[in-house]
Design an enzyme around this catalytic site. Structure first.
Site, PDB file in Angstrom:
ATOM      1  N   TRP A   4     -20.860  14.324  11.351  1.00 24.80           N
ATOM      2  CA  TRP A   4     -19.834  14.077  10.346  1.00 24.80           C
ATOM      3  C   TRP A   4     -20.158  14.796   9.035  1.00 24.80           C
ATOM      4  O   TRP A   4     -21.274  14.723   8.546  1.00 24.80           O
ATOM      5  CB  TRP A   4     -19.721  12.582  10.059  1.00 24.80           C
ATOM      6  CG  TRP A   4     -19.463  11.756  11.276  1.00 24.80           C
ATOM      7  CD1 TRP A   4     -20.387  11.017  11.970  1.00 24.80           C
ATOM      8  CD2 TRP A   4     -18.228  11.595  11.960  1.00 24.80           C
ATOM      9  NE1 TRP A   4     -19.781  10.399  13.033  1.00 24.80           N
ATOM     10  CE2 TRP A   4     -18.451  10.736  13.059  1.00 24.80           C
ATOM     11  CE3 TRP A   4     -16.936  12.089  11.768  1.00 24.80           C
ATOM     12  CZ2 TRP A   4     -17.455  10.354  13.948  1.00 24.80           C
ATOM     13  CZ3 TRP A   4     -15.940  11.706  12.645  1.00 24.80           C
ATOM     14  CH2 TRP A   4     -16.193  10.858  13.721  1.00 24.80           C
ATOM     15  N   THR A  14       0.873  -1.179   0.000  1.00 25.27           N
ATOM     16  CA  THR A  14       0.000   0.000   0.000  1.00 25.27           C
ATOM     17  C   THR A  14       0.903   1.219   0.000  1.00 25.27           C
ATOM     18  O   THR A  14       2.067   1.124   0.416  1.00 25.27           O
ATOM     19  CB  THR A  14      -0.890   0.036   1.247  1.00 25.27           C
ATOM     20  OG1 THR A  14      -0.031   0.128   2.384  1.00 25.27           O
ATOM     21  CG2 THR A  14      -1.746  -1.203   1.360  1.00 25.27           C
ATOM     22  N   GLU A  40      -5.646  -4.096  -0.397  1.00 25.91           N
ATOM     23  CA  GLU A  40      -5.955  -5.170   0.558  1.00 25.91           C
ATOM     24  C   GLU A  40      -7.098  -6.070   0.096  1.00 25.91           C
ATOM     25  O   GLU A  40      -7.337  -7.122   0.681  1.00 25.91           O
ATOM     26  CB  GLU A  40      -6.332  -4.566   1.922  1.00 25.91           C
ATOM     27  CG  GLU A  40      -5.165  -3.991   2.697  1.00 25.91           C
ATOM     28  CD  GLU A  40      -4.861  -2.530   2.365  1.00 25.91           C
ATOM     29  OE1 GLU A  40      -5.240  -2.065   1.267  1.00 25.91           O
ATOM     30  OE2 GLU A  40      -4.255  -1.857   3.209  1.00 25.91           O
ATOM     31  N   LYS A  74     -15.334  16.461  11.422  1.00 30.08           N
ATOM     32  CA  LYS A  74     -16.278  16.362  12.526  1.00 30.08           C
ATOM     33  C   LYS A  74     -16.680  17.759  12.984  1.00 30.08           C
ATOM     34  O   LYS A  74     -15.853  18.500  13.516  1.00 30.08           O
ATOM     35  CB  LYS A  74     -15.638  15.589  13.680  1.00 30.08           C
ATOM     36  CG  LYS A  74     -16.654  15.171  14.704  1.00 30.08           C
ATOM     37  CD  LYS A  74     -16.085  14.143  15.650  1.00 30.08           C
ATOM     38  CE  LYS A  74     -17.242  13.516  16.417  1.00 30.08           C
ATOM     39  NZ  LYS A  74     -16.796  12.599  17.444  1.00 30.08           N
TER      40      LYS A  74
HETATM   41  P1  ADP Z   1      -3.945   3.651  -1.022  1.00 33.27           P
HETATM   42  O1  ADP Z   1      -4.647   3.338   0.255  1.00 33.27           O
HETATM   43  O2  ADP Z   1      -2.494   3.493  -0.985  1.00 33.27           O
HETATM   44  O3  ADP Z   1      -4.453   4.883  -1.732  1.00 33.27           O
HETATM   45  P2  ADP Z   1      -5.423   1.885  -2.690  1.00 33.27           P
HETATM   46  O4  ADP Z   1      -5.204   2.147  -4.101  1.00 33.27           O
HETATM   47  O5  ADP Z   1      -5.498   0.512  -2.208  1.00 33.27           O
HETATM   48  O6  ADP Z   1      -4.244   2.472  -1.985  1.00 33.27           O
HETATM   49  O7  ADP Z   1      -6.645   2.769  -2.262  1.00 33.27           O
HETATM   50  C1  ADP Z   1      -7.824   2.254  -1.760  1.00 33.27           C
HETATM   51  C2  ADP Z   1      -8.719   3.367  -1.329  1.00 33.27           C
HETATM   52  O8  ADP Z   1      -9.111   4.180  -2.431  1.00 33.27           O
HETATM   53  C3  ADP Z   1     -10.009   2.885  -0.740  1.00 33.27           C
HETATM   54  O9  ADP Z   1      -9.845   2.493   0.592  1.00 33.27           O
HETATM   55  C4  ADP Z   1     -10.909   4.091  -0.925  1.00 33.27           C
HETATM   56  O10 ADP Z   1     -10.695   5.047   0.093  1.00 33.27           O
HETATM   57  C5  ADP Z   1     -10.414   4.695  -2.211  1.00 33.27           C
HETATM   58  N1  ADP Z   1     -11.309   4.302  -3.309  1.00 33.27           N
HETATM   59  C6  ADP Z   1     -11.136   3.292  -4.159  1.00 33.27           C
HETATM   60  N2  ADP Z   1     -12.147   3.238  -5.045  1.00 33.27           N
HETATM   61  C7  ADP Z   1     -13.001   4.228  -4.751  1.00 33.27           C
HETATM   62  C8  ADP Z   1     -14.252   4.702  -5.301  1.00 33.27           C
HETATM   63  N3  ADP Z   1     -14.822   4.154  -6.344  1.00 33.27           N
HETATM   64  N4  ADP Z   1     -14.837   5.760  -4.707  1.00 33.27           N
HETATM   65  C9  ADP Z   1     -14.266   6.352  -3.649  1.00 33.27           C
HETATM   66  N5  ADP Z   1     -13.099   5.971  -3.103  1.00 33.27           N
HETATM   67  C10 ADP Z   1     -12.475   4.916  -3.627  1.00 33.27           C
END
Ligand code: ADP
Length: 529
Positions: A431, A173, A316, A426
């Site tokens: 929220w 990540t 993940e 917040k």
């Molecule tokens: P990083 O956490 O390093 O950015 P990832 O590419 O695994 O790596 O990112 C996952 C995160 O991206 C998700 O937990 C979410 O917050 C965001 N995300 C992924 N797809 C979407 C989506 N369609 N809409 C909103 N947020 C998204």
């Protein structure tokens, strides 16, 4: 008693065997950084991958060894995926946009043994070589080096055999807080994930599909496309550069029907289309994910007859979590209602389970009522259990992984993401979703990009401010943006201030870095606070 069916383990080498056998002549096209183009096919990819396993064995690579890549999307990178897993190794795709200390950390933590890299990343190699302590072999994909290396082999070899629960791939990540964390995929989890990707609501592949993945092979396993694409025998069109003009030209010339990328990629594509007047007549399926797809983007694609799969997932989760599947009453929905559905993150395919829990008390599971937002948790065979080399599981005692996202689940199972736990604002004990503010803001024609963050407020705890980058040449003031936002969000959500900047910071995966933005605005004082 056991059942009496055949042993056919879920190892990902079956994917490439199938692709070569059933779709052997289906083309794999690469447009390289220097503008040249090469063509191979699935049979060629398999042959080269087998030769690579022989070359790796010659280097002394053992089962379980980590084989890293630092590369853009191209056919040789695809070969190396199958070559690495084919020798029984663990493919570790490194994101070249990471900072040096992250690059140092992950290659050493992964104990990478071999690194294959694009010539364009030579400066990174030169810089990092003294710090990477475990890499024994560096092989460049370009300048004939890779070809010479595998060219010495004949391809008469067997894939490594083993358990379907053996690891096959390692992705880190980006580590917005603390060190990056490794997610270790298995053959079985990757295979199940690839088969799920074939569903119409996800990649919608068939043998006619021509896929140009803009999502990099170094990010979240390119959403699993190199695996799923092999099982369906799609034609892949790779571009080693991410330039909208190049991508559009390739898409039209090669008849690209499917593409996948983060929203910023689609923004750049639209801009290029507007400037040149071209369109993408062959495109019919667009996968958008990684961050929320703005409404106008979904609308524009749908109006052009493109099916939008707005997907949510994370490294993940391999990464498929949800996609914007059609609902059973799709035929009765108006265009606007369909866009409403697609704007949310969609529903899970079979194999993924979701739930939300109270943000303050995670033992309270929230109702799927379409209103209550909470911390999103996920469970399933391609969802992480434990980070690589971690001492403890990353899941609750009953097996749920906490995503760090905040969302609402609707009665029909549709997920609506409202924020990330660290970004939610917040105000007065309630929220405010930074994401919804941003989505509403980018709907204004003069706004190129927007980010909302919480600023300390003595009475309300936090209040939102909105940081805005204007489109080139566009003129707009804070009041006009506020008036626009007021049409989309509750009055008490309206930002206390709007700040115009030239640039918003982005992280290694191209997403807005709220952490850096918050650092920039650390000493910011609200006028009325
Ligand atoms: P990083 O956490 O390093 O950015 P990832 O590419 O695994 O790596 O990112 C996952 C995160 O991206 C998700 O937990 C979410 O917050 C965001 N995300 C992924 N797809 C979407 C989506 N369609 N809409 C909103 N947020 C998204």
């Amino acid at each position: 008693m056991l059942g009496a069916m055949q042993d056919w383990d879920l190892r990902v080498t079956h994917l490439i065997d199938h692709a070569a056998r059933e779709h052997g002549s289906r083309e794999i096209v690469t447009r390289w950084a220097d503008g040249s183009e090469t063509r191979t096919n699935w049979a060629g990819i398999r042959h080269d991958a087998l030769r690579m396993t022989q070359a790796l064995r010659r280097l002394g690579v053992q089962q379980g060894d980590r084989i890293a890549t630092l590369a853009m999307n191209h056919a040789r990178h695809l070969v190396s995926w199958y070559g690495a897993v084919g020798v029984g190794g663990v493919l570790h795709t490194i994101n070249p946009r990471l900072f040096d200390d992250q690059l140092e950390y992950i290659a050493n933590h992964a104990e990478d043994r071999v690194l294959l890299y694009d010539a364009a990343f030579k400066p990174i190699i030169e810089r990092m070589k003294p710090k990477w302590t475990t890499i024994r072999h560096y092989i460049c994909f370009d300048n004939g080096e890779f070809e010479d290396w595998i060219g010495a082999e004949d391809g008469v070899a067997e894939w490594a055999s083993g358990d379907e629960r053996d690891p096959c791939m390692l992705c880190y990540t980006s580590g917005t807080t603390g060190n990056p964390k490794g997610v270790l995929y298995e053959h079985r989890s990757t295979m199940l994930h690839a088969m799920t990707g074939l569903q119409p609501s996800i990649f919608d592949f068939d043998t006619r599909s021509v896929m140009l993945p803009v999502v990099p092979m170094f990010h979240a396993a390119s959403w699993g496309l190199p695996w799923a694409g092999a099982s369906a025998g799609v034609k892949f069109v790779f571009s080693a550069v991410n330039d909208a003009a190049v991508l559009c030209e390739l898409m039209n010339r090669e008849g690209v029907t499917h593409s996948a990328g983060v929203p910023t990629v689609w923004l750049a594509t639209f801009k290029h289309m507007d400037e040149t007047g071209i369109d993408l007549p062959a495109l019919r399926h667009a996968i958008i994910g990684g961050s929320a797809a703005p409404r106008f983007m979904i609308e524009r694609l749908m109006k052009a007859g493109v099916n939008v799969a707005h997907a949510w997932g994370m490294t993940e989760t391999s990464p498929i979590g949800t996609t914007g599947a059609m609902t059973w009453d799709w035929a009765d929905k108006s265009f606007e209602e369909r866009v409403d559905v697609k704007q949310m993150q969609g529903r899970v395919p079979f194999g993924v389970e979701l739930r939300t829990v109270d943000l303050g008390d995670p033992t309270v599971v929230l109702p799927r009522d379409g209103k209550t937002s909470g911390a999103l948790q996920v469970r399933g065979p391609w969802i992480i259990k434990r980070y690589f080399k971690a001492e403890q599981d990353a899941v609750t005692p009953d097996g749920w992984f906490d995503t760090g996202d905040v969302g609402i689940i609707h009665p029909d199972g549709t997920l609506q993401l409202t924020d990330r736990t660290k970004d939610v604002i917040k105000s007065g004990g309630e929220w405010i979703s930074s994401v919804e503010l941003e989505n509403a803001a980018v709907g204004h024609p003069a706004v190129a990009e927007a980010a909302a963050i919480g600023i300390y407020h003595p009475k309300w705890d936090e209040r939102p401010i909105l940081v805005v980058v204007k489109k080139p040449g566009a003129e707009v003031g804070a009041e006009e943006i506020k008036a626009h936002l007021a049409q989309h969000v509750a009055k008490w959500w309206l930002p206390d201030a709007i700040e115009f900047v030239d640039e918003i910071p982005h992280g290694a995966t191209g997403k807005i870095s709220k952490k850096d933005l918050r650092d920039q605005f650390r000493d910011y004082k609200l006028a009325e606070a």
